[in-house]
Design an enzyme around this catalytic site. Sequence first.
Site, PDB file in Angstrom:
ATOM      1  N   ASP A 198      35.279  34.881  32.695  1.00 49.65           N
ATOM      2  CA  ASP A 198      35.725  35.524  34.473  1.00 49.65           C
ATOM      3  C   ASP A 198      35.930  34.533  35.403  1.00 49.65           C
ATOM      4  O   ASP A 198      36.275  33.301  35.007  1.00 49.65           O
ATOM      5  CB  ASP A 198      34.443  36.087  34.757  1.00 49.65           C
ATOM      6  CG  ASP A 198      34.385  37.685  35.847  1.00 49.65           C
ATOM      7  OD1 ASP A 198      34.882  37.113  36.830  1.00 49.65           O
ATOM      8  OD2 ASP A 198      33.867  38.813  35.211  1.00 49.65           O
ATOM      9  N   HIS A 233      39.775  39.379  36.855  1.00 53.87           N
ATOM     10  CA  HIS A 233      38.678  38.993  36.751  1.00 53.87           C
ATOM     11  C   HIS A 233      39.335  37.583  35.422  1.00 53.87           C
ATOM     12  O   HIS A 233      38.382  36.680  34.774  1.00 53.87           O
ATOM     13  CB  HIS A 233      37.813  39.449  35.657  1.00 53.87           C
ATOM     14  CG  HIS A 233      37.057  40.347  36.761  1.00 53.87           C
ATOM     15  ND1 HIS A 233      36.111  39.512  37.480  1.00 53.87           N
ATOM     16  CD2 HIS A 233      36.949  41.481  37.364  1.00 53.87           C
ATOM     17  CE1 HIS A 233      35.742  41.385  38.182  1.00 53.87           C
ATOM     18  NE2 HIS A 233      36.327  41.514  37.475  1.00 53.87           N
ATOM     19  N   GLU A 285      38.472  45.991  37.747  1.00 54.98           N
ATOM     20  CA  GLU A 285      38.763  45.824  39.426  1.00 54.98           C
ATOM     21  C   GLU A 285      39.588  44.658  38.448  1.00 54.98           C
ATOM     22  O   GLU A 285      39.655  43.782  39.468  1.00 54.98           O
ATOM     23  CB  GLU A 285      37.404  44.930  39.425  1.00 54.98           C
ATOM     24  CG  GLU A 285      36.333  45.929  39.964  1.00 54.98           C
ATOM     25  CD  GLU A 285      35.267  45.042  40.245  1.00 54.98           C
ATOM     26  OE1 GLU A 285      34.429  45.484  40.942  1.00 54.98           O
ATOM     27  OE2 GLU A 285      34.616  44.224  39.656  1.00 54.98           O
ATOM     28  N   TYR A 317      22.493  49.341  36.419  1.00 46.91           N
ATOM     29  CA  TYR A 317      22.824  47.862  36.538  1.00 46.91           C
ATOM     30  C   TYR A 317      21.716  46.502  37.095  1.00 46.91           C
ATOM     31  O   TYR A 317      20.558  46.920  38.044  1.00 46.91           O
ATOM     32  CB  TYR A 317      23.742  47.444  37.730  1.00 46.91           C
ATOM     33  CG  TYR A 317      25.297  47.528  36.919  1.00 46.91           C
ATOM     34  CD1 TYR A 317      25.571  48.650  36.473  1.00 46.91           C
ATOM     35  CD2 TYR A 317      26.674  47.138  38.064  1.00 46.91           C
ATOM     36  CE1 TYR A 317      26.668  48.409  36.202  1.00 46.91           C
ATOM     37  CE2 TYR A 317      27.400  47.065  37.849  1.00 46.91           C
ATOM     38  CZ  TYR A 317      28.254  47.613  36.704  1.00 46.91           C
ATOM     39  OH  TYR A 317      29.055  47.079  35.982  1.00 46.91           O
TER      40      TYR A 317
END
Length: 536
Positions: free
Chosen positions: A188, A261, A328, A419
Amino acid sequence: MRKFLLGLLFVSMIQAKAQTPMITPAPVSMQIQNGQAFELNQQTQIVADPFFAAQASYLQAAIQEQTGLSLKIGKKSSPASQIQLVKTAAVAQPEAYQVQIAQNNIVLSAADIRGIVNSIQSLLQLLPLQKTATVSIPALKITDYPRFAYRGMHLDVVRHFFPVDYIKKYIDYLTFHKFNTFHWHLTDDQGWRIEMHSYPKLNSIGSWRDSTLIGHFKDTPARYERVRYGGYYTKKEIKEVIAYANIRGITIIPEIDIPGHSRATITAYPEFSTDPNNKWGVAATWGMYNRQNNVLSPNPKTFAFLRAVFHELADLFPSPYIHLGGDECSKLWWKQSAEAQAFIKANNLKDEFGLQTYFIQQVSKYLAEKGRKVIGWHEIMEGKLDTSTIVMNWGNDAKAVEAAEKGYAIIMTPGKPYYFDHYQSKDPKDSLAIHGYNPLEAVYLYEPVPAGVRKKSLSAKIMGGQANVWTEYMGYTTKVDYMVFPRMTAVSETLWSQPEKKNYNDFVNRVKTNIIPRYQYWNSSWFPDFEKWRKE
Ligand code: ACM
């Protein structure tokens, strides 16, 4: 007097018969049988079909550790008192098992490794969590199989890095709870956590950050601990973890997250960035989407890099599926990049979304060269992909409907409530979390097949579910434990047990009487206030 004693005996027999043991996740069927209990003691031997030899050793070690009883692994005919591990095609469904306990033997039967491992977990729950010379286990028959084919837990080892011993412990948590998949988030913005030979600067540079945010990322002014932080798992360590997981029937799905990421990557190799002249640095803060997390640039060097690292990953991990992230990825950078715009034009791509799909398709192709298929976060379905691709949906139910209609199989990992970086209480003094409110009850009551998917008769597209553990605010292993327990136990019951077996009050009772002692046995932390904080 005699009558009275007989009466007492009768009452105690009824009580003994009524006292069905507690097993979590709740099995399909568990029935007390007529007949004498089985006496487990030092004379009992384990007798296994050769196919289950590794699981016999695993069971032997687990019983020794839990009860102190040191059982021999014996030959079929010899011992009078046996625990048999039998391979049978009669238990047909994948991962299914039977446990039959009678006076002279315990028979665990399954058709596959996962099935026998699951039977072992149920048996271990029938034994005390303390040293003992003998255990009496009532005559019992358990027939059990999972509701969902995919039952996963994720762990982010990037934002914080955890030792190999903890990864093994985490795999033990999964095994106990009858999960079958560990999703290992290895790269990441904040670091690259797997040894790579093809591009060594991923480790010498990309695995290390010079500081780490203190407190919440929305705090102002931001404060940092100015200490070099990082590390990575060597290939030797990873092989050791894979072997450990194999014996326990756990598949490890590794993730290299692209094309966003990627700050650890572009810090090590700026030539893969859309802005190679910027001094990126491995990220020291969290929550970077659309702001500072520059993405991979579509040039020949980048694609050569992706092919090499995904090949190295596939050579290491036997999993049929590899996770390529895909979440993302800000389109901002490609909009501003002459190189990206020229690439879009030259390859007749519609726009930046088309470019995202191009990246996913290329990596899918590289993985296909190694005989592997792809899992990605739900953003990968922005474009058309092979329908053997699995969509991991961290969004809402509408995304699941969209994925199902497009023909993909789906793993449900919704932010609410799966989550585990979200709060499990509204206590302002609770340990720091990212945001949100996912209390135990909400986790337990979540139904992984969305109504919209059911309405369209596409329920079979839901392979199962997974809880995700992003570790921005989990700097040490006891904090991970605190955030996952007892919520992990709740997820395990939803994914394993038949819906009609689920009952929140009964579950909470089992957590208190059976499961918390197990956390204590593991020397693990947990969130203790779970009864107080209810679903909204
Ligand atoms: C994700 O939470 N970005 C998958």
